[in-house]
Each structure stands twice: as structure tokens, then as C-alpha cells.
Scaffold this active site. Sequence first.
Site, PDB file in Angstrom:
ATOM      1  N   LYS B  90       9.742  -7.170   2.935  1.00  0.00           N
ATOM      2  CA  LYS B  90      10.341  -6.552   4.124  1.00  0.00           C
ATOM      3  C   LYS B  90      11.825  -6.237   3.951  1.00  0.00           C
ATOM      4  CE  LYS B  90       6.718  -6.525   6.907  1.00  0.00           C
ATOM      5  NZ  LYS B  90       6.109  -5.229   7.288  1.00  0.00           N
ATOM      6  N   GLU B 112      10.663  -5.570  15.892  1.00  0.00           N
ATOM      7  CA  GLU B 112       9.468  -6.312  16.269  1.00  0.00           C
ATOM      8  C   GLU B 112       9.080  -7.170  15.084  1.00  0.00           C
ATOM      9  OE1 GLU B 112       9.438  -3.358  14.956  1.00  0.00           O
ATOM     10  OE2 GLU B 112       8.065  -3.720  13.283  1.00  0.00           O
ATOM     11  N   SER B 381       3.010  -9.481  -1.658  1.00  0.00           N
ATOM     12  CA  SER B 381       4.070  -8.977  -0.781  1.00  0.00           C
ATOM     13  C   SER B 381       4.950 -10.075  -0.190  1.00  0.00           C
ATOM     14  CB  SER B 381       3.449  -8.146   0.336  1.00  0.00           C
ATOM     15  OG  SER B 381       2.515  -8.921   1.043  1.00  0.00           O
TER      16      SER B 381
END
Lengths: 283, 411
Positions: B90, B112, B381
Site C-alpha cells: 500500500k 478508507e 502483497s
Amino acid sequence: MMKRTSLGNNRLNRKFQELSEKNEAALICYVVAGYPNIPTTNEILSSIVKGGADVIEIGIPFSDPIADGPTIQEASYRALLAGVTPEKSLEISKNIRKKYPSLPVVIMTYSNILQRVGFEYFMKKSKECGVDGFILPDMAIEESDKYVMEASELDLATIFLASPNTTPRRLEAILARTSGFVYVVSVYGITGQRRSFEDYSLTAIRNVKQVVGSRMPVAVGFGISSPSHIKPMIRAGADAIIVGSAIVNIIRNLSGNKKKMLQQIEVFVRDLKKACRQNYLLP
Amino acid sequence: MLSNYPVNARFGDYGGRYVPETLVPAIEELERAYDRYKNDTDFRKELRYYLEQYAGRPTPLYFAKNLTEYVGGARIYLKREDLLHGGAHKINNTLGQGLLAKRIGKKRVIAETGAGQHGVATAIAAAVLRLNAEIYMGSKDMKRQRPNLIRMQLLGAAIHPVQSGSRTLKDAINEALRDWITNVQNTYYLIGSAVGPHPYPVIVRDFQSVIGQEIKMQMEQLSNRREHPDAVVACVGGGSNAIGTFYPFVDDSDVSLYGVEAAGKGIKSGKHSATLAAGSHGIIHGMFTYLLQDQFGQVSDTHSISAGLDYPGVGPEHALLKDIKRVNYVNCIDDDAAEAFLLLSRLEGIIPALEPSHAISYAMELAKNMNRNENIVVTLSGRGDKDVDVVQRYLKMKEKKNEKNRKNEKK
């Protein structure tokens, strides 16, 4: 006095023409279909009409209403839990059409409700139920070509929104796709009752009115909850006032006492309408 | 060429910009800023600086020898995004968008979060770039991803619990959008997945594409010749790590691409988040895409063991890649993801997040049916520290079930 050049035959245009001849601003009242239940919505609408509303706006509940504040979110959520569907919501319009043949009805909902079954199909069904137009707060003009074309073929109004930060140039593009009336969002924000408004709201109304001129009525909504809000808005150029969350709040607060709820709604609407009648012609 | 999308704000039919009018000026401002800065030398230099010196790029492409031997098929490589600062991919996006927000001149940043990884990455980027972060998180996710909640608070971000709807990622996005509509003049919405109105799906894809670009380079180095991986696998919720992994390969027809969705308790159970497997066309969060919804257009409640995949929509570029069959979208149930989580922990000493555990699980199936000289790359990830409670609860529940079954058998 407002002059309008191209008047269609539909109920919305006739209603605004009639009101402009009487020098009145229109009062548009919003309810969530099926909140607290369908029969009560029908009764609530009778009280709203008795109170003097000029146009009815029926909200078809959607699971993810991003333009709505807590009041309408909660009402929509409850309605969905109780099993309200778009079809049942349209029955409410059908009911109004039977009882009040000339009262304009517009649907407010989100694009996905139409998308799911196809815009054309949904609008045809709506037309059959006496609907006169649509307000889709998440339908940007860039995505609207097909929707506007199909709506105009059915003589349904496509009511687009303008915001305090909409540029005059973009407003022209919005107006080119808008019919019935243009909906000015009075605030930066989502729907929901407000105590007071800042000066920028009136500036926004004035700016829109200046661009629109007499091409179509200018309606103002979001947050309006008292007759005292209405007068300055009309003076700033509003031809119509939209009230939603304030009515839904009455329904919520008095859900245990239907008789009192219906009475209070009628009185509230009457007071709002009274404010729409005054000062309309003052500069 | 597939890499030329979007055209006119759309990936084929998908994407677009279905937003309230109030947001249009802010989105246009964002689009102008992005067009200006994406190829700006100073911007790229600054972003590269933060990605390399601060976040820890490039990440290794690790040959998982033990896992490969265990499966006994194709060679499995792991793209170690779990080693990035913050513990997930991210941060590639939050540093990029954070720098963009600064250039636009907006100091208040909202975001969010589902699993909390995007919230943490936003809080990190905001701290280092001197921005103020406010994070919307569903109250259900706050409970199941508590470690990340505490991290965000420590990093100085304000948390807004979201109580509406299913109280997960979808509702957190709704609430962030409402905040943005209200505070649009001073607020930047830092969206965390390749979803939302145009140009967000493009911006997030571009910032995440560093994953796929590095895989490509590293594969070539490892094999000492210009060689592509035979298959590339990534998990898909909204789809940001997957599109970042796939995008540099979409025009390379020799590379098979696999996107793994969360099948929860099974597609037939209805309790899943496999949008591309079971969804239909719909409009949500400003985009036209596939959507899990009922016959009336109401958005469905979703389920996944991993909060990060628990989302009823999917990025519009994935919708296109599914339709034209460039990517094979497959799925993996909770049980199999949990098995892969445990297996990777024990075999390789790597605790993966539950999200990429779905990809690991599928990659193992795939590897079995491939030759030993073929290569599979899986994007890992994120790391699984945030999930240890969830997995522990899952194991206890499973133990109880097994006991019950044993007792029933005895009877």
C-alpha cells in the site's frame, strides 16, 4: 416575473407556470419510499399534499447512498430491511397519480437502481406509474448521454444538480442536459437538516440564477429545515425549495404516534409553503 | 495495446466517473495535477527517493525453494512486498498520492481502510510528508484488525469508526466520500485501491506498477536472459496489488496472469467476495464495474476471512481484463487461504497476510500442474502480523469442529 420560452406539456412545467403566475415559489417535499412502511408513506404523502406541497420527490432507497446524511441513510436502511423494492416504491407514485392527477412526482435515487434493470426499462416502468422526472445525485453529466436521450424520448425530466463550486461554464453543460428544473445544492456537503446557512449558499443561488435566467426554474435543496431559511433563498433567486431530511426526522421522531406524526408533517409543510408565498417578488 | 487503457476515462465499458457534482471540480483538479506531475522529473525523483530510502524498494524476488520442493512442480518466486515499510504494498501508492496532495496544496488527507494496511500506509506517508491523516474504518474491521488500528493511532492519524451498512471496507469508502463532499475545498481523498471515479484507478495502478516492473527486471536478471515468468499470480479485492503486478505484463502474451478472489465459505454459500466470479454490471463508488448485488441493484454483504478482500466491487481495469480473458480470475476459499498462511509460515519462515495467502494457495495448485523448469511469480502483497489473532481464532474453531466430528464418528 419569470418568463419561460419552451414549455412542454408535462406536469412539472405546468405546475411551475401556474406558480409563477401566482408569484409563488414551489415547495418540493421528499420522502423515503417505504419508511416506516409503504401504507404509512402513502398517508404521509396525503398530509404533505394537504399542507400545500407543489411537487413530490420520492426517494427509492439504495444500500449505499453516498450523497445522503445520517437521517436519510437510516431511513433508507430501515426501508430496505422492511423489504422495500424499487417496484414497490413506484407503486407509491402510481397511488399519487390516481389521487392527484396533476401533482408532479419525481424520483430521487442512485444510478445503480436504474442500471440494474436497464435505464430505459426502469424509466418506462416509472412513466407507467406516473413519474415525471429523475434526480440521480451520482449521475455526472459526462456519463449521462444515453440516460438523457432515453428520458427525453419518454418526456421524463432529467434533473441535474449544481454545486456551490460549479463553474459557469460547467453549469451551461449541466443546463444543456437538464429539464424540469435545475437542483442547486445549497452547501458543501450531504443531505441533512441544518440550523443555519453560510453566505456562500446564497451566493451560489445568485450565481446559478444569473446563468439560468428564465430558461428553467432553479430549485434549492440540502439542509433546509425551517421557514426562516426559505425567504433569503427566494430573495437570492430560488424558484423552488426542496425539503427532505427535516420531514424524515419528524417521521422518525414520531414513529410511535402516527396521528401526531401526520398532523405535525401537515403543519410543518404548511409553514414552509407559507414562506414560499411571501416575498417572492421582492428584489 | 491493452496498456493503452483507459481511453476516455474508461477501460472498455468500465470505469467512468459517477460522482456527485460537488466532487467534480476536485476530481478535475486531481486529473490535471496527475497529468502534470506523472512525468515531472522532480516529482519522480522525490517519489523514487522515498520509495528507495524510506519504504525499502526494490523488494526482493525470492525463490521459495522449500515451498517449490513441497509442491513439486513449477518454481515459485515470491515478490516480497511484505518487506516494505508498513508491511504491505500500500505504501507505493500512499507515498505517490501523498506527494501529489502536497503539490495540489491540500494538507488534510482522508482515506478508507479495510484490513488497515492502507490506513497504516496513509498514516505513515502523512507523518513523513507532514500531512494530517484521518482514516475511515468499519467497526467490524476495527475489531478484527486491531493491531493496525493501534498502529494508525500511534502514527498520529485520527480514526473515524464507520457504523453504517456492513461496517466494512465498502462502508468506509462511502463515509470517506461523504467527508470529501463536505470538505472538498481543503481535503485530498487518498483512495487505497484501484477503484473509484476516474482518474483514481489509473493513479493507483501507475503507482503500484512498480511491483510488476521490478518483477520483470528481476526475472531477467535471475535467468540471465530475457525471460518472462510463465505465470504471475496476485490476490484481488479492489485489485491494487494485482493491477500493479499485472499491468507491466498485459501486452506480453507469453505470460499467464491469474487474479485470485476470496471465495469465503464457497461461492455457492453466498458468503464470499468473489466479484468477478459471481458479480454483475453495476455502479458503485463512482465507477461502472462488476458488483455483487441483488436483483434490485442493492449491494450485497460480502464475506472473507481477510478484511482486505472483503469488498463487493472491483477495479474497472480488472473488469475489462476479465471480459477479454487476458487475466484468469479464479478464487480460493477461507480454509485454503488459512492453510497456505500456515504452510508458508512453517516452510519459508514468512508469515503472509491473509490476503496474499489466497494467491499462495492458488499458485501451489497451479505449480503442481506445471513443469519443473517453469516459473511462477506470486505477489506477496503484505505480511501477516495483523492476522495472527484471526488465524488463532480460526484454528480454535477448526479444532472444535474436528473434535465434534470425531465424537460423532465414535457414536
